[in-house]
Design a protein around this motif. Structure first.
Motif, PDB file in Angstrom:
ATOM      1  N   ASN A 179      -6.798  56.588 107.788  1.00 32.08           N
ATOM      2  CA  ASN A 179      -7.662  58.353 107.353  1.00 32.08           C
ATOM      3  C   ASN A 179      -7.814  59.805 107.977  1.00 32.08           C
ATOM      4  N   LEU A 180      -6.971  60.073 107.341  1.00 32.53           N
ATOM      5  CA  LEU A 180      -6.898  61.724 108.068  1.00 32.53           C
ATOM      6  C   LEU A 180      -8.296  62.697 107.752  1.00 32.53           C
ATOM      7  N   PHE A 181      -8.396  63.167 108.596  1.00 26.60           N
ATOM      8  CA  PHE A 181      -9.997  63.538 109.102  1.00 26.60           C
ATOM      9  C   PHE A 181      -9.778  64.940 109.133  1.00 26.60           C
ATOM     10  N   TRP A 182      -8.450  65.965 108.407  1.00 27.35           N
ATOM     11  CA  TRP A 182      -8.927  67.237 109.408  1.00 27.35           C
ATOM     12  C   TRP A 182      -9.693  68.117 108.132  1.00 27.35           C
ATOM     13  N   GLN A 183     -10.824  68.174 108.481  1.00 25.63           N
ATOM     14  CA  GLN A 183     -12.619  69.225 107.419  1.00 25.63           C
ATOM     15  C   GLN A 183     -11.603  70.152 107.133  1.00 25.63           C
ATOM     16  N   TYR A 184     -10.767  71.209 108.159  1.00 22.68           N
ATOM     17  CA  TYR A 184     -10.936  72.993 106.665  1.00 22.68           C
ATOM     18  C   TYR A 184      -9.334  73.585 107.358  1.00 22.68           C
ATOM     19  N   PRO A 185      -8.525  72.615 106.709  1.00 18.71           N
ATOM     20  CA  PRO A 185      -7.168  73.266 106.407  1.00 18.71           C
ATOM     21  C   PRO A 185      -6.586  74.581 106.104  1.00 18.71           C
ATOM     22  N   GLY A 186      -5.775  75.416 106.236  1.00 12.78           N
ATOM     23  CA  GLY A 186      -6.250  76.611 106.181  1.00 12.78           C
ATOM     24  C   GLY A 186      -7.179  77.845 105.441  1.00 12.78           C
ATOM     25  N   CYS A 187      -8.161  77.512 107.371  1.00 11.78           N
ATOM     26  CA  CYS A 187      -9.714  78.186 107.202  1.00 11.78           C
ATOM     27  C   CYS A 187      -9.543  77.392 108.671  1.00 11.78           C
ATOM     28  N   HIS A 188     -10.579  77.786 109.554  1.00  7.59           N
ATOM     29  CA  HIS A 188     -11.775  78.105 110.685  1.00  7.59           C
ATOM     30  C   HIS A 188     -10.667  77.748 111.546  1.00  7.59           C
ATOM     31  N   GLY A 189      -9.397  78.187 111.894  1.00  9.58           N
ATOM     32  CA  GLY A 189      -8.443  78.088 112.337  1.00  9.58           C
ATOM     33  C   GLY A 189      -7.122  78.103 112.425  1.00  9.58           C
ATOM     34  N   SER A 190      -7.105  77.203 111.019  1.00  9.67           N
ATOM     35  CA  SER A 190      -6.169  76.714 111.046  1.00  9.67           C
ATOM     36  C   SER A 190      -5.187  78.004 109.496  1.00  9.67           C
ATOM     37  N   PRO A 191      -4.163  78.751 109.887  1.00  7.70           N
ATOM     38  CA  PRO A 191      -3.466  79.595 108.870  1.00  7.70           C
ATOM     39  C   PRO A 191      -3.451  79.092 107.100  1.00  7.70           C
ATOM     40  N   PRO A 192      -3.183  80.357 106.282  1.00  7.51           N
ATOM     41  CA  PRO A 192      -3.580  79.621 105.233  1.00  7.51           C
ATOM     42  C   PRO A 192      -2.031  78.655 104.759  1.00  7.51           C
ATOM     43  N   ARG A 193      -1.255  78.857 105.040  1.00  8.11           N
ATOM     44  CA  ARG A 193      -0.244  78.484 104.789  1.00  8.11           C
ATOM     45  C   ARG A 193      -0.240  76.764 104.650  1.00  8.11           C
ATOM     46  N   ASP A 194      -1.074  76.245 106.152  1.00  9.22           N
ATOM     47  CA  ASP A 194      -1.569  74.448 106.070  1.00  9.22           C
ATOM     48  C   ASP A 194      -2.349  74.447 104.838  1.00  9.22           C
ATOM     49  N   LYS A 195      -3.045  75.527 104.021  1.00  4.10           N
ATOM     50  CA  LYS A 195      -3.324  74.292 102.973  1.00  4.10           C
ATOM     51  C   LYS A 195      -2.375  73.752 101.675  1.00  4.10           C
ATOM     52  N   HIS A 196      -1.174  74.290 101.925  1.00  2.73           N
ATOM     53  CA  HIS A 196       0.387  74.211 101.139  1.00  2.73           C
ATOM     54  C   HIS A 196       0.764  72.323 102.362  1.00  2.73           C
ATOM     55  N   LEU A 197       1.170  72.695 103.441  1.00  3.03           N
ATOM     56  CA  LEU A 197       1.738  72.302 104.531  1.00  3.03           C
ATOM     57  C   LEU A 197       0.532  70.874 104.654  1.00  3.03           C
ATOM     58  N   PHE A 198      -0.552  71.037 104.214  1.00  3.34           N
ATOM     59  CA  PHE A 198      -1.284  69.580 103.788  1.00  3.34           C
ATOM     60  C   PHE A 198      -0.992  68.415 103.262  1.00  3.34           C
ATOM     61  N   THR A 199      -0.896  69.354 101.837  1.00  5.33           N
ATOM     62  CA  THR A 199      -0.312  68.203 101.217  1.00  5.33           C
ATOM     63  C   THR A 199       1.489  67.433 101.424  1.00  5.33           C
ATOM     64  N   VAL A 200       1.487  68.667 102.220  1.00  4.86           N
ATOM     65  CA  VAL A 200       3.520  68.153 101.971  1.00  4.86           C
ATOM     66  C   VAL A 200       3.057  66.813 103.263  1.00  4.86           C
ATOM     67  N   LEU A 201       2.420  67.420 103.862  1.00  6.28           N
ATOM     68  CA  LEU A 201       1.935  66.048 105.297  1.00  6.28           C
ATOM     69  C   LEU A 201       1.616  65.076 104.348  1.00  6.28           C
ATOM     70  N   ILE A 202       0.993  64.427 103.272  1.00  6.54           N
ATOM     71  CA  ILE A 202      -0.006  63.749 102.527  1.00  6.54           C
ATOM     72  C   ILE A 202       1.821  62.692 102.202  1.00  6.54           C
ATOM     73  N   GLN A 203       2.099  63.985 101.414  1.00  2.39           N
ATOM     74  CA  GLN A 203       2.982  63.177 100.731  1.00  2.39           C
ATOM     75  C   GLN A 203       4.607  62.487 101.076  1.00  2.39           C
ATOM     76  N   GLU A 204       4.614  63.232 102.811  1.00  3.69           N
ATOM     77  CA  GLU A 204       5.913  62.611 103.655  1.00  3.69           C
ATOM     78  C   GLU A 204       4.633  60.979 103.936  1.00  3.69           C
ATOM     79  N   ILE A 205       3.676  61.192 104.148  1.00  2.11           N
ATOM     80  CA  ILE A 205       3.266  59.677 105.055  1.00  2.11           C
ATOM     81  C   ILE A 205       3.205  58.918 103.777  1.00  2.11           C
ATOM     82  N   ARG A 206       2.756  59.149 102.561  1.00  7.88           N
ATOM     83  CA  ARG A 206       2.817  57.972 101.181  1.00  7.88           C
ATOM     84  C   ARG A 206       4.533  58.174 101.044  1.00  7.88           C
ATOM     85  N   LYS A 207       5.101  58.505 101.427  1.00  7.17           N
ATOM     86  CA  LYS A 207       7.317  58.506 100.928  1.00  7.17           C
ATOM     87  C   LYS A 207       6.831  57.038 102.406  1.00  7.17           C
ATOM     88  N   ALA A 208       6.398  57.462 103.270  1.00  5.61           N
ATOM     89  CA  ALA A 208       7.199  56.784 104.244  1.00  5.61           C
ATOM     90  C   ALA A 208       6.979  55.433 104.547  1.00  5.61           C
TER      91      ALA A 208
END
Length: 394
Positions: free
Chosen positions: A136-165
């Motif tokens: 269970n990933l509890f990253w509450q604020y990807p892309g804001c609150h200290g996380s750069p805007p690019r992390d919005k997409h990178l969060f998706t990429v991370l989830i996709q890579e976890i699911r594939k693995a």
């Protein structure tokens, strides 16, 4: 006549099957075990037949690898996963992150394909080693609150890579696939800045929506922690701070309803009234309420601490517009949930075809049954009954 009886019987069986399809995901926070003056709940105290999923909170990240945050966690992991020996339907997940965790470890980890691969590899090894059924990933604020805007997409990429693995790992060892879920915020701004909803919905098994902490002492006036509907007096962005709006918003953004899990808090937010004669919703408040004797947090009481407040003469009010209660005594005020509001919310989520409920946290329910006079785990038991969660013991 026989044909009619068979049709009715089949419909009843079908309805029973559909009713039992809801998930009840229960977070377990181990904070109390590390406070010498608090006798808190331990994994062995949990009824393993209450929930479909138990989620242990929290793990952390160190050098792009998952890691335990407490030395005693090893014993907790063993006892926690041993609960599956008493319920062969129970699934256990390990939660990583939380609001106090900060963005930095996530931001560093998602930056490159190599760092993400290191993380995902460590997760599979860690979960299998300690007997968990998923992450269970509890990253509450990807892309804001200290996380750069690019992390919005990178969060998706991370989830996709976890699911594939996770899927590839199954083909190698023939074990049941590890689950991947995420706890997400309900604020419109957070969804916009941090989540590519359709893509997340496709890759995640479940999306746990934190439909609580919607009002608190930081606002300067009283408000409900987790109202089902908006208050008639709320306008502007405050009109969005309710379960109905948040869940409808996630659904409208492209999340599959059956994957959306509605958050239920086993705690309330407390306030010190500026004027003890003004006790309604929106009454002026100058700070959070006094820390509870067990949770010891300003502005927050666990359900069992709220019961003590109620039993000591507090005036209880049912907030019909928002379908939740509040209570006050002197200059102390608390907005909370009880058995009645849990039941109403559970029926609402069923009527709207959401995937189920998650409770934060089972250790804040009356786990001893000695505070509220409503039996052991009264709030969690209410959800189990309303959602018709079935369990099987070995």
């Amino acid at each position: 006549m026989l044909k009619l009886v068979l049709i009715i019987g089949l419909n009843l069986l079908l309805n029973a099957h559909l009713d039992s399809a809801y998930q009840l995901m229960c977070y377990f926070n181990n904070w109390a075990q590390y406070q010498s003056d608090v006798q808190g709940i331990k994994p062995d105290d949990i009824d393993p037949c209450l929930c479909t999923h138990l989620i242990y909170s929290f793990a952390g990240i160190w050098k792009n690898n998952i890691t335990m945050t407490k030395k005693k966690a090893l014993d907790d992991y063993k006892d926690f996963n041993n609960l599956k020996k008493r319920n062969n339907h129970l699934k256990t997940l390990l939660s990583l992150g939380c609001w106090n965790f900060g963005a930095a470890p996530f931001v560093t980890m998602v930056t490159t394909p190599e760092s993400r691969q290191s993380f995902v590899t460590s997760v599979i090894k860690f979960l299998r080693k300690y007997g968990f059924d998923g992450l269970n990933l509890f990253w509450q604020y990807p892309g804001c609150h200290g996380s750069p805007p690019r992390d919005k997409h990178l969060f998706t990429v991370l989830i996709q890579e976890i699911r594939k693995a996770f899927e590839e790992e199954v083909s190698k060892n023939k074990k049941p696939r590890l689950l991947v879920t995420a706890a997400v915020d309900g604020a419109i701004s957070t969804i916009k800045s941090g989540h590519e909803v359709p893509q997340l919905s496709q890759s995640l098994d479940y999306i746990q929506v934190m439909t609580y902490d919607l009002h608190g002492a930081w606002e300067g006036y009283t408000g409900e922690n987790s109202p089902l509907y908006k208050s008639p007096t709320e306008t502007g962005i405050k009109a969005f701070h309710n379960i109905k709006y948040i869940m409808d918003n996630w659904k409208s953004k492209g999340a599959a309803p059956e994957k959306l899990i509605v958050g239920f808090p086993a705690y309330g937010h407390t306030f010190i009234l500026s004027d003890s004669s003004k006790t309604g919703i929106g009454a002026p408040s100058n700070r959070g309420g006094h820390p509870g004797p067990y949770t010891k947090k300003t502005g927050l009481w666990a359900y069992y601490e709220i019961c003590t407040f109620l039993n000591n003469g507090a005036t209880q009010v049912w907030n019909a517009a928002q379908q939740v209660p509040y209570a006050y005594h002197g200059n102390e005020w608390v907005g909370y949930d009880n058995i009645k509001s849990f039941h109403i919310k559970a029926q609402w989520l069923k009527n709207n075809s959401f995937g189920g409920a998650m409770i934060w946290a089972i250790d804040m329910d009356d786990f001893t049954g000695s505070f509220c006079g409503q039996g052991i785990f009264p709030l969690t038991s209410t959800l189990k009954k309303a959602l018709k969660v079935h369990s099987a013991s070995k």
